[in-house]
Design an enzyme around this catalytic site. Sequence first.
Site, PDB file in Angstrom:
ATOM      1  N   TYR A 282       0.809  -1.281  -0.009  1.00 60.66           N
ATOM      2  CA  TYR A 282       0.026  -0.043  -0.072  1.00 60.66           C
ATOM      3  C   TYR A 282       1.114   1.295   0.099  1.00 60.66           C
ATOM      4  O   TYR A 282       1.925   1.232   0.657  1.00 60.66           O
ATOM      5  CB  TYR A 282      -1.017   0.084   1.207  1.00 60.66           C
ATOM      6  CG  TYR A 282      -2.094  -1.005   1.205  1.00 60.66           C
ATOM      7  CD1 TYR A 282      -3.284  -0.278   0.721  1.00 60.66           C
ATOM      8  CD2 TYR A 282      -1.839  -2.252   1.634  1.00 60.66           C
ATOM      9  CE1 TYR A 282      -4.591  -1.120   0.735  1.00 60.66           C
ATOM     10  CE2 TYR A 282      -3.020  -2.823   1.483  1.00 60.66           C
ATOM     11  CZ  TYR A 282      -4.286  -2.549   1.067  1.00 60.66           C
ATOM     12  OH  TYR A 282      -5.267  -3.259   0.990  1.00 60.66           O
TER      13      TYR A 282
ATOM     14  N   TYR B 207      -0.838  -9.746   0.511  1.00 59.43           N
ATOM     15  CA  TYR B 207       0.412  -9.300   1.203  1.00 59.43           C
ATOM     16  C   TYR B 207       0.212  -9.662   3.023  1.00 59.43           C
ATOM     17  O   TYR B 207      -0.741 -10.265   2.842  1.00 59.43           O
ATOM     18  CB  TYR B 207       0.258  -7.664   1.692  1.00 59.43           C
ATOM     19  CG  TYR B 207      -1.177  -7.212   2.057  1.00 59.43           C
ATOM     20  CD1 TYR B 207      -1.292  -7.022   3.375  1.00 59.43           C
ATOM     21  CD2 TYR B 207      -2.310  -6.771   1.084  1.00 59.43           C
ATOM     22  CE1 TYR B 207      -2.547  -6.530   3.905  1.00 59.43           C
ATOM     23  CE2 TYR B 207      -3.475  -6.150   1.528  1.00 59.43           C
ATOM     24  CZ  TYR B 207      -3.584  -6.154   3.017  1.00 59.43           C
ATOM     25  OH  TYR B 207      -4.645  -5.528   3.552  1.00 59.43           O
TER      26      TYR B 207
ATOM     27  N   ARG C 100      -3.113 -12.078   3.418  1.00 59.37           N
ATOM     28  CA  ARG C 100      -4.308 -11.471   3.051  1.00 59.37           C
ATOM     29  C   ARG C 100      -4.422 -12.181   1.447  1.00 59.37           C
ATOM     30  O   ARG C 100      -3.652 -11.504   0.741  1.00 59.37           O
ATOM     31  CB  ARG C 100      -4.578 -10.068   3.114  1.00 59.37           C
ATOM     32  CG  ARG C 100      -4.668  -9.374   4.454  1.00 59.37           C
ATOM     33  CD  ARG C 100      -5.784  -9.916   5.446  1.00 59.37           C
ATOM     34  NE  ARG C 100      -6.948 -10.032   4.670  1.00 59.37           N
ATOM     35  CZ  ARG C 100      -7.981  -9.501   4.309  1.00 59.37           C
ATOM     36  NH1 ARG C 100      -7.923  -8.082   4.458  1.00 59.37           N
ATOM     37  NH2 ARG C 100      -9.085  -9.849   3.756  1.00 59.37           N
TER      38      ARG C 100
ATOM     39  N   HIS D 181      -7.315  -8.402  -2.520  1.00 56.34           N
ATOM     40  CA  HIS D 181      -8.520  -7.815  -2.473  1.00 56.34           C
ATOM     41  C   HIS D 181      -8.566  -6.188  -2.749  1.00 56.34           C
ATOM     42  O   HIS D 181      -7.520  -5.539  -2.679  1.00 56.34           O
ATOM     43  CB  HIS D 181      -9.121  -8.052  -1.134  1.00 56.34           C
ATOM     44  CG  HIS D 181      -8.163  -7.283   0.172  1.00 56.34           C
ATOM     45  ND1 HIS D 181      -6.960  -7.942   0.422  1.00 56.34           N
ATOM     46  CD2 HIS D 181      -8.076  -6.166   0.659  1.00 56.34           C
ATOM     47  CE1 HIS D 181      -6.471  -7.148   1.331  1.00 56.34           C
ATOM     48  NE2 HIS D 181      -7.382  -5.988   1.163  1.00 56.34           N
TER      49      HIS D 181
ATOM     50  N   HIS E  20     -10.641  -2.737  -1.407  1.00 57.68           N
ATOM     51  CA  HIS E  20     -11.566  -2.257  -0.490  1.00 57.68           C
ATOM     52  C   HIS E  20     -12.662  -1.449  -1.091  1.00 57.68           C
ATOM     53  O   HIS E  20     -12.194  -0.356  -1.931  1.00 57.68           O
ATOM     54  CB  HIS E  20     -10.824  -1.284   0.823  1.00 57.68           C
ATOM     55  CG  HIS E  20      -9.947  -2.084   1.359  1.00 57.68           C
ATOM     56  ND1 HIS E  20     -10.149  -2.656   2.597  1.00 57.68           N
ATOM     57  CD2 HIS E  20      -8.656  -2.515   1.204  1.00 57.68           C
ATOM     58  CE1 HIS E  20      -9.088  -3.353   3.194  1.00 57.68           C
ATOM     59  NE2 HIS E  20      -7.902  -3.341   2.385  1.00 57.68           N
TER      60      HIS E  20
HETATM   61 FE   FE2 Z   1      -6.287  -4.308   2.500  1.00 53.09          FE
END
Ligand code: FE2
Lengths: 179, 241
Positions: free
Chosen positions: B109, B148, B158, B161, B163
């Site tokens: 991110y 990640y 995870r 995905h 959000h």
């Molecule tokens: Fe996330």
Amino acid sequence: MPELTPSQTVGPYLALGLTWPDGHLVVPEDAPGAIVVHGVVTDGAGEPVPDAVVETWQADADGRFDHPEDPRGGSGFRGFGRCLTAPDGSWRVVSVKPGAIGDGQAPHIDVSVLARGLLDRVVTRIYFPDEQAANAADPLLATVPQERRSTLLAVPDGPGRFRFDIRLQGEGETVFLAV
Amino acid sequence: MTTSPPTHVRGYAPAPAGTHPNLDWPAYRSTELRAPKHRPILLPHRLTEVTGPLLTGPAGPADNDLTRQHAGEPQGQRIIVFGRVLDSDGRPVPDTLVEVWQANAAGRYAHQNDNWPAPLDPNFTGSGRVVTDSLGNYSFTTIKPGAYPWRNHHNAWRPAHIHFSLFGRAFTQRLVTQMYFPDDPLFPYDPIFNSVPDEAARKRMIATFDLDATKPEWALAYRFDIVLRGREQTPFEEPHA
Ligand SMILES: [Fe+2]
């Protein structure tokens, strides 16, 4: 019929998607009658929650919503505020004090809190300390156990300022509402 | 224009059991100190709950194309994500703001708190906004995010995905969710995905690959329809002063 999409947490990086420069300004800082509603979001250990967002939704000063379901028509009032919490868990929204809608409820602001660690939003309401008669007649407050009712009341904090802390868990846990 | 509020408000139907996660979900460790311990108190829907922000801004021109927000193109697989926002009565939700955010192709991110050793991409921020059209349709272009790691438990990853945040047209319809990709091998191990009790509901968070919507020699396409709450069948009798 289509079936509902489930909720998921906003996760730790919510600021990437949910930051608006004017999110906390329901009205400009210098608008006539502007008030500040602010507080801190804390967890069950009393620690600040630095990765939450507090969102507010309310009527205008005359108790009206700028929305087709309010038959009285809208005033163009945005009604919505959004503030991500700072590293110390603090948040702050500039708005006007909502008027009474006229349906027997005391003036109030609906609040959503979303955060890392919350798999769905939690919802609460802000009521005002200077509305004792209206609060005493409010149908929702009447359903809240007396000893927890104060968690829904903002605290006076100087002229035009109200403090509303949100305790997600533990001692003094804020009353959350099922919508 | 009338001067009195409506005396009857038609509320929104509750979610069927198992649709949404329980807040207290120990497998996701961050819930431990954040999930409230008290049961929530019922808030019957009144005017504040059946109204809500009808915001279409601040969506700007490049907001629906996350590959065009910088001087160069981001690394990764270009994809189109599209679908319809509906309510559970089957009605489209028009003119509603959809906010999205995601990791880059390497699973990182563009956020100061994300420091795991995967590369940042100077051409990818990973946030976008799009407003649904009059039929509830939305579409945006991005790159496929990577999986990640996170520190929830040993070797926790995870699944990839995106959000999603939606307002709908009422306070009661507010939804934040995550869209997943088909056949992700990480599904069985992810406590966030598995926090949704009902298996069929869980699968509704997985987009479907849509060959017809791909753009030849340009981008793959995934369809993700989002369903918000619909109305109660009978109006709520409002006891008023
Ligand atoms: Fe996330």
